[in-house]
Write a protein that holds these residues in place. Structure first.
Motif, short mmCIF file in Angstrom:
data_model
loop_
_atom_site.label_atom_id
_atom_site.label_comp_id
_atom_site.label_asym_id
_atom_site.label_seq_id
_atom_site.Cartn_x
_atom_site.Cartn_y
_atom_site.Cartn_z
N ALA A 90 9.12 3.00 -9.58
CA ALA A 90 9.92 1.69 -10.99
C ALA A 90 10.23 0.28 -10.90
CB ALA A 90 10.62 2.60 -11.42
N CYS A 91 10.45 -0.10 -9.77
CA CYS A 91 10.48 -0.72 -9.01
C CYS A 91 10.89 -2.44 -9.61
CB CYS A 91 10.39 -1.45 -7.95
SG CYS A 91 10.82 -2.98 -6.72
N PRO A 92 11.58 -3.11 -10.23
CA PRO A 92 11.61 -4.29 -11.28
C PRO A 92 11.26 -5.59 -10.54
CG PRO A 92 13.88 -3.82 -10.89
CD PRO A 92 12.96 -2.74 -10.13
N LEU A 103 14.33 -7.29 -0.94
CA LEU A 103 14.54 -6.14 -1.78
C LEU A 103 15.14 -4.44 -0.67
CD1 LEU A 103 13.65 -5.24 -4.00
CD2 LEU A 103 11.21 -4.09 -4.03
N HIS A 104 16.27 -4.31 -1.59
CA HIS A 104 16.80 -3.41 -1.68
C HIS A 104 16.84 -2.77 -2.27
CE1 HIS A 104 17.90 -5.93 2.04
NE2 HIS A 104 17.74 -5.40 2.78
N VAL A 105 17.60 -0.88 -2.24
CA VAL A 105 18.15 0.07 -3.53
C VAL A 105 18.62 0.57 -3.08
CG1 VAL A 105 17.01 2.32 -4.29
CG2 VAL A 105 15.25 0.11 -3.42
N THR A 106 20.10 0.42 -3.95
CA THR A 106 21.51 1.26 -3.45
C THR A 106 20.99 2.77 -4.28
OG1 THR A 106 22.54 -0.44 -3.05
CG2 THR A 106 23.81 1.58 -4.07
N ARG A 131 18.52 -5.25 -11.15
CA ARG A 131 18.32 -3.99 -12.38
C ARG A 131 18.83 -3.09 -11.51
NH1 ARG A 131 14.13 -7.73 -13.10
NH2 ARG A 131 14.92 -9.00 -13.56
N LEU A 132 19.86 -2.04 -12.67
CA LEU A 132 19.88 -0.49 -12.62
C LEU A 132 18.47 0.15 -13.51
CD1 LEU A 132 23.63 -0.62 -14.21
CD2 LEU A 132 22.32 0.44 -11.76
N ASP A 134 17.68 4.57 -12.77
CA ASP A 134 17.47 6.32 -12.86
C ASP A 134 18.92 6.73 -11.26
OD1 ASP A 134 18.31 8.71 -12.85
OD2 ASP A 134 16.47 9.31 -12.49
N ARG A 135 19.77 6.82 -11.36
CA ARG A 135 20.74 6.88 -10.01
C ARG A 135 19.94 5.74 -9.22
NH1 ARG A 135 19.29 12.57 -9.28
NH2 ARG A 135 17.84 11.83 -9.98
N VAL A 136 19.81 4.81 -9.23
CA VAL A 136 19.99 3.61 -8.08
C VAL A 136 19.65 2.44 -9.41
CG1 VAL A 136 17.74 4.85 -6.62
CG2 VAL A 136 17.56 3.15 -8.42
N LEU A 137 20.09 1.00 -8.05
CA LEU A 137 20.08 -0.42 -8.41
C LEU A 137 19.21 -0.67 -7.05
CD1 LEU A 137 23.42 -2.60 -9.09
CD2 LEU A 137 21.84 -3.21 -7.00
N TYR A 138 18.55 -1.83 -7.49
CA TYR A 138 17.27 -2.76 -7.52
C TYR A 138 17.74 -3.98 -6.97
CZ TYR A 138 13.66 1.55 -8.70
OH TYR A 138 13.25 1.70 -8.96
N LEU A 139 18.09 -4.18 -5.68
CA LEU A 139 18.57 -5.80 -5.17
C LEU A 139 18.13 -6.80 -4.60
CD1 LEU A 139 21.25 -8.21 -5.16
CD2 LEU A 139 20.98 -6.63 -2.98
N TYR A 140 18.04 -7.84 -5.37
CA TYR A 140 16.69 -8.14 -4.67
C TYR A 140 17.36 -9.87 -4.04
CZ TYR A 140 13.51 -12.97 -4.07
OH TYR A 140 13.17 -13.93 -4.10
N ALA A 141 17.21 -9.77 -2.51
CA ALA A 141 18.41 -11.15 -1.87
C ALA A 141 17.14 -11.64 -0.91
CB ALA A 141 19.30 -9.79 -1.48
N PRO A 142 16.80 -12.78 -1.49
CA PRO A 142 15.61 -13.96 -1.18
C PRO A 142 16.33 -14.11 0.67
CG PRO A 142 16.41 -14.17 -3.03
CD PRO A 142 17.15 -13.34 -2.95
#
Length: 182
Positions: A90-92, A103-106, A131-132, A134-142
């Motif tokens: 589901a990574c956006p 790319l990181h997932v919390t 982006r949020l 299901d019980r995660v936050l996806y973070l794009y940090a170039p």
């Protein structure tokens, strides 16, 4: 029925006194009756099988056992292969086109509502994005997590109050899917 899970330990082996040797962690988990115990890296990932069937119950049991054995509390999130795979799928962001450090997932212990992060000025942090899921936050940090001003904002204690939140880079996200699917 036996299920394969990953345990994500928050904030160990990253400096300070919260050291958890992986060999010792494996022995501890095996002593709890968990099967096929493996660890990945030194930053707090363990994979195991269990017929327990309750992620929250397993997390509570691991938390208590780790505190008793090592003498300090550690936040633990337990997730099964299906969840970990769904998170990766589901990574956006275009994961295949990015470096793993970008790319990181919390992972969160409970569902998180968007309102929790409503005070963050997303435009002020571009090109960084989150982006949020299901019980995660996806973070794009170039520029990577260490240089990310957005990651700094997202990790503020007031935003994560009442949660266990632990972040993994994309390589670890993919590896945990592989390890729990084997």
């Amino acid at each position: 029925m036996t299920t394969t899970y990953a345990a994500l330990l928050r904030g160990i082996n990253v400096g300070g006194s919260r050291k958890v040797p992986m060999a010792e962690l494996r022995t501890l988990l095996e002593g709890l009756g968990l099967g096929d115990v493996r660890t990945y890296l030194q930053s707090g990932q363990a994979v195991f099988s269990s017929a327990h069937g309750d992620e929250e119950g397993l997390a509570a049991e691991l938390t208590a056992s780790i505190e008793k054995h090592f003498g300090f509390a550690v936040g633990v999130i337990v997730r099964d292969h299906a969840f970990l795979k769904a998170v990766a799928d589901a990574c956006p962001f275009p994961a295949a086109e990015l470096e793993a450090k970008q790319l990181h997932v919390t992972y969160f212990s409970t569902p998180v509502e968007a309102e929790r992060y409503a005070g963050i000025d997303k435009a002020a942090h571009l090109p960084e994005e989150f982006r949020l899921g299901d019980r995660v936050l996806y973070l794009y940090a170039p520029e990577g997590l260490g240089r990310s001003k957005l990651a700094e904002q997202l990790s503020r204690p007031r935003l994560n109050k009442g949660l266990i939140a632990t972040t993994r880079n994309w390589n670890t996200v993919v590896k945990l899917v592989e390890m729990t699917g084997a």
